[in-house]
Design a protein around this motif. Structure first.
Motif, PDB file in Angstrom:
ATOM      1  N   VAL A  72       1.197  -0.785   0.616  1.00  0.00           N
ATOM      2  CA  VAL A  72       0.539   0.060  -0.363  1.00  0.00           C
ATOM      3  C   VAL A  72       0.231   0.876   0.037  1.00  0.00           C
ATOM      4  CG1 VAL A  72      -1.951   1.547   1.366  1.00  0.00           C
ATOM      5  CG2 VAL A  72      -2.090  -1.701   0.997  1.00  0.00           C
ATOM      6  N   GLU A  73       0.908   2.414  -1.046  1.00  0.00           N
ATOM      7  CA  GLU A  73       0.969   3.686  -0.669  1.00  0.00           C
ATOM      8  C   GLU A  73       0.471   4.224  -0.370  1.00  0.00           C
ATOM      9  OE1 GLU A  73       2.195   5.555  -4.880  1.00  0.00           O
ATOM     10  OE2 GLU A  73       1.875   7.163  -3.708  1.00  0.00           O
ATOM     11  N   VAL A  74       1.589   5.262   1.074  1.00  0.00           N
ATOM     12  CA  VAL A  74       0.589   5.387   2.038  1.00  0.00           C
ATOM     13  C   VAL A  74       0.715   7.190   2.145  1.00  0.00           C
ATOM     14  CG1 VAL A  74       0.531   6.438   4.799  1.00  0.00           C
ATOM     15  CG2 VAL A  74       0.985   4.014   3.715  1.00  0.00           C
ATOM     16  N   ARG A  75       0.067   7.573   1.630  1.00  0.00           N
ATOM     17  CA  ARG A  75       0.411   9.241   2.004  1.00  0.00           C
ATOM     18  C   ARG A  75      -0.079  10.201   3.416  1.00  0.00           C
ATOM     19  NH1 ARG A  75       2.461  11.993  -2.645  1.00  0.00           N
ATOM     20  NH2 ARG A  75       2.128  10.467  -4.581  1.00  0.00           N
ATOM     21  N   THR A  76       0.831  10.243   4.040  1.00  0.00           N
ATOM     22  CA  THR A  76       0.870  11.195   5.091  1.00  0.00           C
ATOM     23  C   THR A  76       0.234  12.554   4.781  1.00  0.00           C
ATOM     24  OG1 THR A  76       2.685  10.006   6.328  1.00  0.00           O
ATOM     25  CG2 THR A  76       1.932  11.516   7.376  1.00  0.00           C
ATOM     26  N   GLN A  77      -1.221  13.052   5.665  1.00  0.00           N
ATOM     27  CA  GLN A  77      -1.473  14.652   4.846  1.00  0.00           C
ATOM     28  C   GLN A  77      -2.179  15.117   6.447  1.00  0.00           C
ATOM     29  OE1 GLN A  77      -4.778  12.950   2.877  1.00  0.00           O
ATOM     30  NE2 GLN A  77      -3.558  12.995   1.127  1.00  0.00           N
ATOM     31  N   LEU A  78      -1.895  15.872   6.142  1.00  0.00           N
ATOM     32  CA  LEU A  78      -2.876  16.825   7.272  1.00  0.00           C
ATOM     33  C   LEU A  78      -4.553  16.799   7.509  1.00  0.00           C
ATOM     34  CD1 LEU A  78      -0.410  19.710   7.583  1.00  0.00           C
ATOM     35  CD2 LEU A  78      -0.212  17.931   8.493  1.00  0.00           C
ATOM     36  N   LEU A  79      -5.292  16.803   8.611  1.00  0.00           N
ATOM     37  CA  LEU A  79      -6.447  16.419   8.743  1.00  0.00           C
ATOM     38  C   LEU A  79      -6.984  17.828   8.494  1.00  0.00           C
ATOM     39  CD1 LEU A  79      -8.683  14.716   8.850  1.00  0.00           C
ATOM     40  CD2 LEU A  79      -8.601  15.210  11.327  1.00  0.00           C
ATOM     41  N   GLN A  80      -7.418  18.141   7.229  1.00  0.00           N
ATOM     42  CA  GLN A  80      -7.889  19.936   6.803  1.00  0.00           C
ATOM     43  C   GLN A  80      -9.574  20.060   7.386  1.00  0.00           C
ATOM     44  OE1 GLN A  80      -5.514  22.008   5.763  1.00  0.00           O
ATOM     45  NE2 GLN A  80      -3.986  20.920   5.108  1.00  0.00           N
ATOM     46  N   PRO A  81      -9.542  21.445   7.829  1.00  0.00           N
ATOM     47  CA  PRO A  81     -11.182  21.704   8.115  1.00  0.00           C
ATOM     48  C   PRO A  81     -11.840  21.811   6.550  1.00  0.00           C
ATOM     49  CG  PRO A  81      -9.895  23.559   8.424  1.00  0.00           C
ATOM     50  CD  PRO A  81      -8.956  22.070   8.219  1.00  0.00           C
ATOM     51  N   ALA A  82     -13.323  20.894   7.086  1.00  0.00           N
ATOM     52  CA  ALA A  82     -14.219  21.290   5.995  1.00  0.00           C
ATOM     53  C   ALA A  82     -13.550  21.459   3.936  1.00  0.00           C
ATOM     54  CB  ALA A  82     -14.715  22.179   5.915  1.00  0.00           C
ATOM     55  N   ASP A  83     -13.845  21.590   3.339  1.00  0.00           N
ATOM     56  CA  ASP A  83     -13.630  21.905   2.056  1.00  0.00           C
ATOM     57  C   ASP A  83     -12.114  22.888   1.345  1.00  0.00           C
ATOM     58  OD1 ASP A  83     -14.452  24.529   2.212  1.00  0.00           O
ATOM     59  OD2 ASP A  83     -16.428  24.227   1.148  1.00  0.00           O
ATOM     60  N   ARG A 109     -11.708  27.823  17.208  1.00  0.00           N
ATOM     61  CA  ARG A 109     -10.510  27.313  16.711  1.00  0.00           C
ATOM     62  C   ARG A 109     -10.263  26.029  16.581  1.00  0.00           C
ATOM     63  NH1 ARG A 109      -8.607  27.182  22.868  1.00  0.00           N
ATOM     64  NH2 ARG A 109     -10.279  28.791  22.675  1.00  0.00           N
ATOM     65  N   ARG A 110     -10.413  25.028  16.559  1.00  0.00           N
ATOM     66  CA  ARG A 110     -10.208  23.822  15.856  1.00  0.00           C
ATOM     67  C   ARG A 110      -9.873  23.775  13.881  1.00  0.00           C
ATOM     68  NH1 ARG A 110     -14.346  19.527  16.268  1.00  0.00           N
ATOM     69  NH2 ARG A 110     -14.410  19.954  17.770  1.00  0.00           N
ATOM     70  N   ARG A 111     -10.629  25.111  13.982  1.00  0.00           N
ATOM     71  CA  ARG A 111     -10.521  25.514  12.499  1.00  0.00           C
ATOM     72  C   ARG A 111      -9.133  25.520  11.633  1.00  0.00           C
ATOM     73  NH1 ARG A 111     -14.526  26.982   9.606  1.00  0.00           N
ATOM     74  NH2 ARG A 111     -13.451  28.138   7.796  1.00  0.00           N
ATOM     75  N   LYS A 112      -7.974  26.054  12.568  1.00  0.00           N
ATOM     76  CA  LYS A 112      -6.699  26.155  12.377  1.00  0.00           C
ATOM     77  C   LYS A 112      -6.290  25.719  13.208  1.00  0.00           C
ATOM     78  CE  LYS A 112      -7.649  31.195  11.100  1.00  0.00           C
ATOM     79  NZ  LYS A 112      -7.702  32.319  11.443  1.00  0.00           N
ATOM     80  N   GLY A 113      -4.024  25.345  12.124  1.00  0.00           N
ATOM     81  CA  GLY A 113      -3.492  24.986  13.076  1.00  0.00           C
ATOM     82  C   GLY A 113      -3.244  24.156  13.922  1.00  0.00           C
ATOM     83  N   PRO A 114      -2.257  23.596  15.279  1.00  0.00           N
ATOM     84  CA  PRO A 114      -1.738  22.572  14.528  1.00  0.00           C
ATOM     85  C   PRO A 114      -2.424  21.722  13.570  1.00  0.00           C
ATOM     86  CG  PRO A 114      -0.707  22.542  16.680  1.00  0.00           C
ATOM     87  CD  PRO A 114      -1.979  23.610  16.240  1.00  0.00           C
ATOM     88  N   PHE A 115      -2.344  20.595  12.471  1.00  0.00           N
ATOM     89  CA  PHE A 115      -3.361  19.605  12.498  1.00  0.00           C
ATOM     90  C   PHE A 115      -2.930  18.620  12.411  1.00  0.00           C
ATOM     91  CE2 PHE A 115      -3.455  22.940   9.565  1.00  0.00           C
ATOM     92  CZ  PHE A 115      -4.645  23.689   9.363  1.00  0.00           C
ATOM     93  N   LYS A 116      -3.619  17.968  13.102  1.00  0.00           N
ATOM     94  CA  LYS A 116      -3.575  16.076  13.407  1.00  0.00           C
ATOM     95  C   LYS A 116      -2.826  15.720  11.707  1.00  0.00           C
ATOM     96  CE  LYS A 116      -6.339  12.821  14.633  1.00  0.00           C
ATOM     97  NZ  LYS A 116      -7.183  12.197  14.363  1.00  0.00           N
ATOM     98  N   THR A 117      -2.027  14.514  11.552  1.00  0.00           N
ATOM     99  CA  THR A 117      -1.677  14.064  10.771  1.00  0.00           C
ATOM    100  C   THR A 117      -2.778  12.603  10.519  1.00  0.00           C
ATOM    101  OG1 THR A 117      -0.024  13.032  11.579  1.00  0.00           O
ATOM    102  CG2 THR A 117       0.391  14.359  10.445  1.00  0.00           C
ATOM    103  N   ILE A 118      -2.728  12.325   9.395  1.00  0.00           N
ATOM    104  CA  ILE A 118      -3.388  10.888   8.969  1.00  0.00           C
ATOM    105  C   ILE A 118      -2.435  10.435   7.813  1.00  0.00           C
ATOM    106  CG2 ILE A 118      -5.949  12.095   9.604  1.00  0.00           C
ATOM    107  CD1 ILE A 118      -6.975  12.405   6.957  1.00  0.00           C
ATOM    108  N   LYS A 119      -3.713   9.228   7.756  1.00  0.00           N
ATOM    109  CA  LYS A 119      -2.835   8.669   6.092  1.00  0.00           C
ATOM    110  C   LYS A 119      -3.773   7.936   5.167  1.00  0.00           C
ATOM    111  CE  LYS A 119       0.653   6.833   9.002  1.00  0.00           C
ATOM    112  NZ  LYS A 119       1.660   5.727  10.349  1.00  0.00           N
ATOM    113  N   PHE A 120      -3.098   8.032   3.834  1.00  0.00           N
ATOM    114  CA  PHE A 120      -4.480   7.778   2.671  1.00  0.00           C
ATOM    115  C   PHE A 120      -3.214   7.070   3.201  1.00  0.00           C
ATOM    116  CE2 PHE A 120      -5.980   9.898  -0.790  1.00  0.00           C
ATOM    117  CZ  PHE A 120      -7.338   8.276  -1.735  1.00  0.00           C
ATOM    118  N   GLY A 121      -4.613   5.639   2.416  1.00  0.00           N
ATOM    119  CA  GLY A 121      -3.786   4.490   1.652  1.00  0.00           C
ATOM    120  C   GLY A 121      -4.361   4.127   0.202  1.00  0.00           C
TER     121      GLY A 121
END
Ligand SMILES: [Zn+2]
Length: 1268
Positions: free
Chosen positions: A866-877, A941-953
């Motif tokens: 599985v290729e993994v993309r580590t990304q920041l969990l961003q708010p909404a769109d 406040r959660r709208r702005k960073g620091p953001f959690k990181t998530i992994k996308f397979g």
């Protein structure tokens, strides 16, 4: 244009004749006398001179004489043009541009080139012109334009003799633009080329190594630097710079072991660097930093002293000296050192900050505030918010103190105004002066160091008038008296822009003379420090008693070894991001003042150093910064095992579960304010009725009219622009009375092989008859050179704002018959529908989606990659920068790899974690239900960073029929037009696997997993089925807006094709770009039509499967070929080998659509001609063409160097031919490494007769249905 040596003897352009013709035809007798002042020999010599000599004139033995001749030629040309009142042949301007360029009179060169551009409609055929124009733009740091011009050169003439120079410069510009992938590719292309260019191989290799360093790939960088050191006869200057980089990198990064050994390595490298170049103030400075960091204060001072002696006294050095003094408890000396730093560089944020902390430590908060304010004013200040908070804090403190307590206290240090008014030590200023003179003297040498600062680059981008705007300006000026009020306004605007551009130019010229801004006394353009009003009175008070700092550069009197040997110099956080320079050196003329490394990139190391190492100092501001910048990366996910949780098993089994993750559903469609369309349309019972109701009735007519713009042949018509650059002003677009501009649009915008330049079938057949009789005719007009492709401009007229949120074409299926109903296919492939959602497909077909659930996947192949993309969990769109301060287009997405089993574990634990959080929230809510304001504040406040990181397979390859038999078999239940393999799918005719395109790929997601914006490979259609249990959210923009998105990417320094970007919906709304937005539920199939731009995010936990298909339509073929050409221009590989595919289509498919037939036929003819011409040229040159043939399912070939498709004639190195590894090159790349191809064999895969026969037998089939 195929060859050009440095020799001037080849007088290819008959300049003399040109001049005579012109004089006789258009000018008076007098001018003929003028023109005759060039002798025949002079004309002959000038005839061979154009932009391609740039950088090589001086190397010629006759450099000085040539310069005189060029100067004379310019004078003659100018007077001729004047006498003829500008009415001369356009080539005259081009030649004048070349002469001025060779004389390095860039502004005159630019205006001459622009005249040529405005007069010559097929200017794009003139590679020397494009090259000259690119060089001029490069000089002015107008990289955006320089890149375009250079890419055009390589497109129209891949064998251009200065291709190496172009690749080198493209590499440098992409490096500055932070497009590192492209930069590396171009540096490598430059490196394989054995032609001469203005940098040596060693220098290019240095840039490659430095590119790794810039990307923080320190191990690759170290390896590349060390390899470079092994080079024989490495020039001393390169060697010194490499060692310097290695030393500084070791100091900053954890490449080797513990701190002590890393510093000892660093010091060794720097000492070796100083052996190679003892005069490098920079190396001395770095050495000082290293000594300082291990507490060797005495050595540090000696090194700094040396640095200043080596005439490179810089703000950085003085700042570091200040820190050292501050550490030694010598605040007065520290003060003076800092003052020196900020006087040398008013915008040196780090020095201002350090000065501020010094004042704070001496209880002078008022002065500290002023310093911090100056730091925040600097463009290079990276932590404005932290400083602002500090300033606020100090101001509050001041307010609470009684006024008297401040005034009565005796100050330890002079105030900032007093300190500032002290002159910079004479020794320093005089040395600066000497340095500038020295560089000015050298400036007439073309390869004088060109220092490019990063900020001006951006300025130039926005200030630089496009060629067509300049042309428009000229036209408006000429008709000044007859302008409409709107045109007058336009003229005013353009004139003011022009003035700005001129200013930028002058600035650019000035910059060319300096090595780097930071080491020079600031010019008028630099930020000036600002003090409060009281400063005036202090300015006069040039107080005495303060010793000049440099007198102190002997050892500090109380140089007791530091107790805390670990304490470091304060950070220089703010020094990065300031100047970014490209510095050209010529190996043959090394100068001790030159350096290969951009000034700031050197300090990138500083940044992290500052962040990581600020501990020991009593420097609270820095500590705050360190906290704020600390890395957001987390470790691996908690190692939870899959349990028996019912909701969890729903996820694993993949049953649609409406309760999971659909919460955001109602938030959809808020993209564009004030427009709220429902995502879902009314359910229809049969596909045909669904099709007719898919578009809500009140809007259907508008919808149709909008869509008609997108119809096949007319996407670009009616937009009067050149170069694919839209004229921002809508008034411009409506003006049709711009003959030059509008006349150009057709040839400009439509890429080489598109429909519009495709001749009618009779013409093709006529050409074909010629072919049958006499072989291929070289003079075939139809097959002339094609203009470089351009992205489409924004469709005109712009959509009204209330049409920017269109309803998504959706079809509801109830049963299997619905799915196989033919109009469904037609609806999906209709170019008017950029996207179609086929709702309930899995249910209607009774597809077992559980086969793709995480549980089944784990059971089937748990070790699968599985290729993994580590990304920041961003708010909404939205997409925010990592600190959460601003919305950006670039999105973080780091790649790594894992297995299905491990990702499954992550996916499950992420789900469980969210359940736990949900429960906690619920209990909390019960407890504090009365305090609503707190909870809303939290969510805000959660709208702005620091953001959690998530992994996308992502990109999990399901191509292996043995491993994924059940899964792949299940997909054969789909209707033919969406199937992975079918006769009507172009990708099934490629004859070999293109992973992820004609094979299935799987995606495993957690909420927030994002697929960044893109078009599919070669604009093919795509099919995507959501397995569930959660939903996905889609954002879709029609194909004809891709040019607009491409522009946005360029403005954000992103590569539309290669970078990861997430569009800012507000930007799109502003630019009148319509965005379709919808939710894909489990079992829904999304059909992305050819060329549609889209980006996707997971709302819940879910898996998706996807692949590409190529419907047999004119639209699909046209867009695929257009992208094939665009990829070629952009040096990006085309995954679909369109040439190979076109021949397979001709062999295997009966085409009944005349438009599609014509296009294929035209492409085949073009390829046939290329094969024939190349073959004849090779044979004529005595190069043997060896029959090789091909096996049945042999994949298409690509050049191993530049990645273009290579068809039929393969250039294979002798070595790889013997070893039967057959590493393929294209002709151009082969000739770059071996000019007369002596190292290559040419293998032929098809007989010409065979190709001609295929071409011959490919005829228009009879249409079975009369409807199409
Ligand atoms: Zn190549």
């Amino acid at each position: 244009m195929n060859s050009c040596g440095v020799s001037l003897s080849a007088a290819t352009v008959a300049l003399g004749d040109e001049a005579k013709k012109m004089a006789a035809g258009k000018a008076s007798r007098d001018s003929e006398e003028e023109s005759l002042s060039l002798t025949v020999e002079e004309r002959e010599a000038l005839g061979g001179m154009d932009s391609r000599l740039f950088g090589f004139v001086r190397l010629h033995e006759d450099g000085a004489r040539m310069k005189t001749l060029l100067g004379k030629a310019v004078r003659c040309y100018e007077s001729l043009i004047l006498k003829a009142e500008g009415k001369v042949d356009s080539d005259f301007f081009c030649q004048l541009g070349h002469f001025n360029l060779l004389l390095e009179d860039y502004s005159k060169a630019l205006s001459a080139y622009q005249r040529y551009y405005s007069l010559q409609s097929d200017y794009w055929k003139n590679a020397a012109f494009l090259y000259g124009l690119g060089l001029v733009y490069f000089y002015y740091n107008a990289f955006h334009w320089a890149i375009k011009a250079f890419q055009d050169v390589l497109y129209v003439d891949p064998s251009f003799c200065r291709a190496k120079e172009i690749h080198l410069r493209l590499g440098l510009m992409f490096k500055v633009n932070t497009d590192y992938k492209s930069s590396l590719k171009h540096f490598q292309l430059a490196l394989i080329d054995c032609n001469p260019c203005t940098l040596s191989s060693a220098e290019i290799q240095f840039h490659i190594a430095h590119l790794y360093e810039t990307q923080r790939k320190y191990h690759s960088a170290k390896e590349a630097y060390e390899q470079l050191l092994q080079t024989e006869n490495l020039p001393a200057q390169v060697k010194a710079t490499v060692l310097q980089q290695l030393g500084w990198m070791h100091h900053n990064m954890d490449i080797v072991g513990d701190k002590a050994s890393k510093e000892s390595y660093a010091i060794q490298y720097l000492q070796k660097s100083l052996e190679a170049d003892p005069n490098s103030g920079q190396s001395w400075y770095f050495l000082g930093r290293c000594y300082s960091s291990i507490g060797k204060v005495q050595d540090a001072f000696i090194s700094y002293r040396q640095s200043i002696d080596k005439s490179e006294a810089s703000a950085d050095t003085w700042c570091s000296i200040g820190v050292l003094y501050q550490q030694q408890n010598q605040p007065m000396d520290a003060l003076q050192a800092y003052i020196c730093a900020v006087q040398l560089d008013h915008g040196h944020a780090a020095a201002w900050m350090d000065l501020g902390t010094l004042y704070e430590s001496c209880n002078q908060p008022q002065d500290a505030i002023k310093c911090y304010l100056n730091a925040t004013r600097s463009k290079r200040c990276s932590n404005t918010s932290t400083l602002a908070a500090r300033i606020k804090f100090l101001q509050a403190q001041l307010c609470n103190l009684p006024q008297s307590s401040l005034q009565n206290k005796t100050k330890l240090l002079p105030s900032i105004e007093e300190a500032w008014s002290l002159p910079i030590p004479a020794e320093l200023t005089s040395r600066q002066g000497a340095m500038n003179t020295a560089q000015q003297n050298g400036s007439d040498n073309w390869n004088v160091v060109q220092s490019l600062s990063h900020h001006p680059v951006q300025q130039v981008y926005s200030l630089c008038l496009t060629p067509q705007k300049l042309q428009h300006l000229e036209q408006l000026r000429a008709n000044r008296d007859n302008l409409s009020p709107a045109q007058k306004r336009q003229l005013e605007q353009l004139e003011s822009q022009f003035v700005l551009m001129q200013q930028v130019r002058h600035k650019g010229v000035a910059q060319g003379l300096h090595k780097s801004q930071s080491s020079c006394v600031s010019g008028p353009n630099e930020e000036q420090p600002v003090f409060s009003t009281e400063s005036a009175q202090y300015q006069q008070a040039t107080s005495t008693g303060i010793k000049k700092p440099n007198e102190h550069l002997t050892l500090p009197s109380n140089s007791v070894p530091q107790r805390n040997a670990d304490s470091h110099l304060s950070s220089h956080i703010a020094t990065s991001g300031g100047q970014q320079g490209i510095i050209f050196t010529k190996e043959s003329k090394p100068s001790k003042n030159r350096s290969l490394v951009p000034e700031t990139s050197r300090h990138t190391g500083d940044t992290s150093n500052g962040c990581a190492d600020v501990k020991g100092l009593s420097n609270h501001v820095h500590q705050l910064i360190a906290d704020a910048v600390s890395s957001p990366n987390h470790g691996d996910s908690p190692n939870l095992l899959i349990g028996d949780n019912p909701q969890l098993s729903a996820l694993l089994i993949g049953k649609a579960n409406d309760n999971v993750g659909t919460g955001t559903c109602d938030k959809v469609n808020n993209i564009h304010p004030a427009v709220h369309t429902k995502t879902d349309h009314s359910v229809a019972s049969s596909p045909s009725s669904a099709i007719s109701t898919a578009t809500p009735s009140p809007k259907s007519t508008e919808q149709a009219s909008i869509n008609s713009v997108t119809s096949l042949n007319s996407p670009h018509s009616g937009i009067h622009t050149v170069n694919g650059e839209g004229l921002e002003n809508s008034q411009n677009s409506t003006k049709v009375d711009l003959p030059l501009v509008s006349h150009r649009s057709t040839s400009q915008i439509i890429p080489s092989m598109s429909v519009s330049i495709c001749p009618s079938s009779t013409e093709v057949l006529k050409a074909f008859r010629n072919l049958g009789k006499n072989g291929l005719s070289n003079s075939c007009v139809l097959l002339d050179k094609c203009p470089p492709p351009r992205p489409p401009t924004s469709p005109y007229p712009p959509l009204p704002k209330d049409k920017l949120n269109p309803p998504t074409p959706s079809i509801y299926l109830e049963n299997k018959r619905d799915a196989f109903f033919p109009p469904l296919h037609q609806f999906c492939t209709n170019p008017k529908n950029p996207v179609t959602v086929i709702r309930g497909l899995a249910g209607a077909l009774k597809l077992d989606l559980g086969l793709f659930s995480t549980k089944t996947l784990v059971e089937a192949n748990n070790e699968h990659m599985v290729e993994v993309r580590t990304q920041l969990l961003q708010p909404a769109d939205e997409n925010w920068d990592p600190t959460g301060t601003k919305k950006i287009w670039h999105c973080e997405s780091n790649r790594s790899h894992t297995t299905i089993a491990k990702y499954a574990q992550y996916q499950a634990s992420s789900f469980q974690e969210s359940l736990r959080e949900e429960n906690e929230k619920r209990t909390q809510h019960k407890d504090h239900s009365d305090n609503e304001s707190t909870s809303s504040e939290n969510s805000g406040r959660r709208r702005k960073g620091p953001f959690k990181t998530i992994k996308f397979g992502t990109n999990i390859d399901l191509s292996d029929n043995k491993k994924w038999k059940l899964q792949l078999h299940e997909l054969t239940k789909l209707p033919a037009f969406v199937r992975v393999v079918s006769a009507g799918n172009l990708l099934s005719h490629v004859g070999h696997t293109i992973l992820g395109m004609n094979t299935v790929q799987l995606y495993m997601k957690v909420p927030g997993s994002r697929t960044p914006g893109h078009q599919e490979n070669n604009n093919f259609c795509s099919v995507n089925i959501n397995i569930g249990p959660g939903d996905c959210e889609w954002f879709v923009v029609p194909e004809d807006y891709w040019g607009v998105l491409n522009d946005f990417c360029e403005k954000n320094n992103l590569n539309f094709l290669m970078s990861s970007w997430w569009p800012n919906l507000e930007d799109l709304y502003e630019a009148n770009v319509p965005v379709y937005r919808f939710i894909q539920r489990p079992g829904d199939l999304v059909w992305i039509n050819a060329g549609t731009v889209h980006w996707v995010q997971a709302v819940g936990w879910c898996n998706n499967i996807a692949w590409n298909v190529g419907p047999l339509t004119a639209c699909q073929y046209k867009l695929a070929v257009e992208r094939y050409e665009w990829n070629k221009l952009k040096s990006v590989k085309s995954p679909v080998p369109m040439v190979h595919l076109s021949w397979n289509m001709a062999r295997n498919i009966k085409v009944s659509d005349p438009k599609l037939f014509e296009m294929i036929k035209y492409c085949l003819l073009k390829i046939l001609k290329q094969c024939q011409t190349l073959r004849e040229a090779l044979v004529a040159a005595g190069k043997e063409v060896i029959w090789h043939g091909r096996t049945n399912d042999e994949p298409a070939h690509y050049c191993s160097i530049c990645e273009v498709e290579v068809f039929n004639l393969l250039f294979v190195t002798n070595e790889s031919n013997t070893q039967k590894t057959y590493i393929v090159h294209c002709q151009d790349c082969a000739r770059k490494t071996s000019r007369s191809l002596e190292n290559f064999v040419v293998l032929e895969q098809y007989k010409m007769e065979d190709l001609i026969q295929v071409y011959d037998q490919f005829t228009l089939g009879l249409s079975l249905s009369s409807s199409s």
